[in-house]
Design a protein around this motif. Structure first.
Motif, PDB file in Angstrom:
ATOM      1  N   GLN A   1      26.406  18.402 -17.061  1.00  0.00           N
ATOM      2  CA  GLN A   1      25.544  18.336 -18.250  1.00  0.00           C
ATOM      3  C   GLN A   1      24.882  19.685 -18.435  1.00  0.00           C
ATOM      4  O   GLN A   1      24.011  20.076 -17.650  1.00  0.00           O
ATOM      5  CB  GLN A   1      24.489  17.232 -18.096  1.00  0.00           C
TER       6      GLN A   1
ATOM      7  N   PHE B   1      24.499   6.076 -12.312  1.00  0.00           N
ATOM      8  CA  PHE B   1      24.384   7.524 -12.164  1.00  0.00           C
ATOM      9  C   PHE B   1      23.329   7.908 -11.139  1.00  0.00           C
ATOM     10  O   PHE B   1      22.293   7.248 -11.012  1.00  0.00           O
ATOM     11  CB  PHE B   1      24.027   8.174 -13.503  1.00  0.00           C
ATOM     12  N   GLY B   2      23.587   9.004 -10.450  1.00  0.00           N
ATOM     13  CA  GLY B   2      22.581   9.626  -9.612  1.00  0.00           C
ATOM     14  C   GLY B   2      21.658  10.489 -10.451  1.00  0.00           C
ATOM     15  O   GLY B   2      21.834  10.626 -11.664  1.00  0.00           O
ATOM     16  N   GLN B   3      20.666  11.080  -9.795  1.00  0.00           N
ATOM     17  CA  GLN B   3      19.680  11.906 -10.502  1.00  0.00           C
ATOM     18  C   GLN B   3      20.206  13.292 -10.817  1.00  0.00           C
ATOM     19  O   GLN B   3      19.603  14.017 -11.601  1.00  0.00           O
ATOM     20  CB  GLN B   3      18.401  12.030  -9.656  1.00  0.00           C
TER      21      GLN B   3
ATOM     22  N   GLY C   1      29.490  11.322 -25.836  1.00  0.00           N
ATOM     23  CA  GLY C   1      29.113  12.159 -26.954  1.00  0.00           C
ATOM     24  C   GLY C   1      28.086  13.199 -26.503  1.00  0.00           C
ATOM     25  O   GLY C   1      27.676  13.221 -25.340  1.00  0.00           O
ATOM     26  N   SER C   2      27.671  14.042 -27.437  1.00  0.00           N
ATOM     27  CA  SER C   2      26.764  15.143 -27.098  1.00  0.00           C
ATOM     28  C   SER C   2      25.311  14.699 -27.006  1.00  0.00           C
ATOM     29  O   SER C   2      24.457  15.491 -26.615  1.00  0.00           O
ATOM     30  CB  SER C   2      26.895  16.264 -28.121  1.00  0.00           C
TER      31      SER C   2
ATOM     32  N   TYR D   1      30.359  14.516 -13.458  1.00  0.00           N
ATOM     33  CA  TYR D   1      30.176  15.052 -14.791  1.00  0.00           C
ATOM     34  C   TYR D   1      29.288  16.290 -14.705  1.00  0.00           C
ATOM     35  O   TYR D   1      28.544  16.470 -13.739  1.00  0.00           O
ATOM     36  CB  TYR D   1      29.479  14.032 -15.714  1.00  0.00           C
TER      37      TYR D   1
ATOM     38  N   GLN E   1      23.804  19.935 -24.378  1.00  0.00           N
ATOM     39  CA  GLN E   1      25.143  19.402 -24.577  1.00  0.00           C
ATOM     40  C   GLN E   1      25.276  18.052 -23.900  1.00  0.00           C
ATOM     41  O   GLN E   1      24.424  17.622 -23.145  1.00  0.00           O
ATOM     42  CB  GLN E   1      26.180  20.386 -24.038  1.00  0.00           C
ATOM     43  N   GLY E   2      26.359  17.398 -24.200  1.00  0.00           N
ATOM     44  CA  GLY E   2      26.614  16.086 -23.617  1.00  0.00           C
ATOM     45  C   GLY E   2      27.132  16.208 -22.204  1.00  0.00           C
ATOM     46  O   GLY E   2      27.057  17.255 -21.579  1.00  0.00           O
ATOM     47  N   LEU E   3      27.654  15.113 -21.728  1.00  0.00           N
ATOM     48  CA  LEU E   3      28.204  15.075 -20.381  1.00  0.00           C
ATOM     49  C   LEU E   3      29.687  15.410 -20.433  1.00  0.00           C
ATOM     50  O   LEU E   3      30.464  14.746 -21.107  1.00  0.00           O
ATOM     51  CB  LEU E   3      28.012  13.693 -19.762  1.00  0.00           C
TER      52      LEU E   3
ATOM     53  N   GLY F   1      39.575  17.102 -15.954  1.00  0.00           N
ATOM     54  CA  GLY F   1      38.398  17.717 -16.532  1.00  0.00           C
ATOM     55  C   GLY F   1      37.887  18.947 -15.805  1.00  0.00           C
ATOM     56  O   GLY F   1      36.969  19.624 -16.282  1.00  0.00           O
TER      57      GLY F   1
ATOM     58  N   PHE G   1      33.172  15.537 -18.622  1.00  0.00           N
ATOM     59  CA  PHE G   1      33.904  14.916 -17.525  1.00  0.00           C
ATOM     60  C   PHE G   1      34.568  15.975 -16.657  1.00  0.00           C
ATOM     61  O   PHE G   1      35.169  16.926 -17.163  1.00  0.00           O
ATOM     62  CB  PHE G   1      34.969  13.974 -18.100  1.00  0.00           C
TER      63      PHE G   1
ATOM     64  N   LEU H   1      26.239  15.685 -12.384  1.00  0.00           N
ATOM     65  CA  LEU H   1      25.929  14.275 -12.218  1.00  0.00           C
ATOM     66  C   LEU H   1      27.088  13.548 -11.551  1.00  0.00           C
ATOM     67  O   LEU H   1      28.248  13.781 -11.873  1.00  0.00           O
ATOM     68  CB  LEU H   1      25.655  13.622 -13.572  1.00  0.00           C
TER      69      LEU H   1
ATOM     70  N   TYR I   1      32.740   9.250 -10.130  1.00  0.00           N
ATOM     71  CA  TYR I   1      32.930  10.230 -11.199  1.00  0.00           C
ATOM     72  C   TYR I   1      31.997  11.427 -10.993  1.00  0.00           C
ATOM     73  O   TYR I   1      30.883  11.270 -10.502  1.00  0.00           O
ATOM     74  CB  TYR I   1      32.556   9.641 -12.568  1.00  0.00           C
TER      75      TYR I   1
ATOM     76  N   TYR J   1      37.587  12.161 -11.542  1.00  0.00           N
ATOM     77  CA  TYR J   1      37.402  10.726 -11.391  1.00  0.00           C
ATOM     78  C   TYR J   1      38.253  10.256 -10.228  1.00  0.00           C
ATOM     79  O   TYR J   1      39.462  10.472 -10.224  1.00  0.00           O
ATOM     80  CB  TYR J   1      37.824  10.060 -12.693  1.00  0.00           C
TER      81      TYR J   1
END
Lengths: 115, 114
Positions: free
Chosen positions: A37, A106-108, B105-106, A35, A41-43, A59, A45, A91, A33, A48
């Motif tokens: 960031q 997840f990676g860094q 989510g955020s 993403y 804010q959130g992640l 996404g 997408f 990410l 995946y 995939y």
């Protein structure tokens, strides 16, 4: 490797240039995946890859974004003609199976700054 | 399609106090639910997950969450927090069918104060 590896860890680029971000997933993981960031804010997408099936690209924010996964392993996210709004941490994650119930590792991340 | 709402962007709390981080989701299909934690300058790691069975799930570092299907919630709790719990917490959902990738989510920033 022991975990998901992303390179570079930081990338500063000029507006309008193309960039490539690399992700090495955990060996044997079939799902991968990407993403994004953004600050505060959130992640979000992006894309995939699930085994040999067609990737879910729903996404990707524009046609300037594309990704490949070669040989079912390494993945490259390419952003063409970068814009300042592309600045974010990108990410990558991988999971053993393509099912939604498996843990994603997840990676860094790669911090991209477009100036 | 799925979506996740974390109503609290920041939660300040004193050390040894209890905490609850709220998460609500919406989905047209049955879902799996997750909480991930991101410590400062580190990657995300899985805290806990709900796949099926008991609605109360326990995770690492003393955290637990309860799945409430009628309220479409998956709130995260800890009875007594430590300074080291200071981090960003993300609730996430994935579907049994359709998109298998996680929808996040955020995030909620938990700030534990001495």
């Amino acid at each position: 490797g022991a975990g998901v590896s992303q390179s570079p860890s930081n990338k500063v680029t000029e507006k309008g240039k193309d960039v490539e971000l690399r992700c090495d997933p955990i060996s044997g993981h079939t799902a991968l995946y990407w993403y994004r960031q953004s600050l505060g804010q959130g992640l979000e997408f992006l894309i995939y890859f699930q085994g040999n099936s067609a990737p879910d690209k729903s996404g990707l924010p524009s046609d300037r974004f594309s990704a490949e996964r070669t040989g079912g392993s390494v993945s490259t996210l390419t952003i063409q003609r970068t814009q300042q709004e592309d600045s974010a941490v990108y990410l990558c994650a991988s999971s053993l199976f393509a099912g939604g119930n498996t843990e994603a590792f997840f990676g860094q991340g790669t911090r991209l700054t477009v100036v | 399609a799925q979506s996740v709402t974390q109503l609290d962007s920041q939660v300040p709390v004193f050390e040894e106090a209890p905490v609850e981080l709220r998460c609500n989701y919406s989905s047209s299909v049955s879902v799996y639910l997750f909480w991930y934690v991101q410590y400062p300058n580190q990657g995300l790691q899985l805290l806990l997950k709900y796949l099926s069975g008991s609605t109360l799930v326990k995770g690492i570092n003393g955290f637990e969450a309860e799945f409430n299907k009628s309220q479409t919630s998956f709130h995260l709790r800890k009875p007594s927090v430590h300074i080291s719990d200071t981090a960003e917490y993300f609730c996430a959902v994935s579907g049994y069918t359709g998109r298998r990738a996680l929808t996040f989510g955020s995030g909620t920033r938990l700030q534990v104060q001495p």
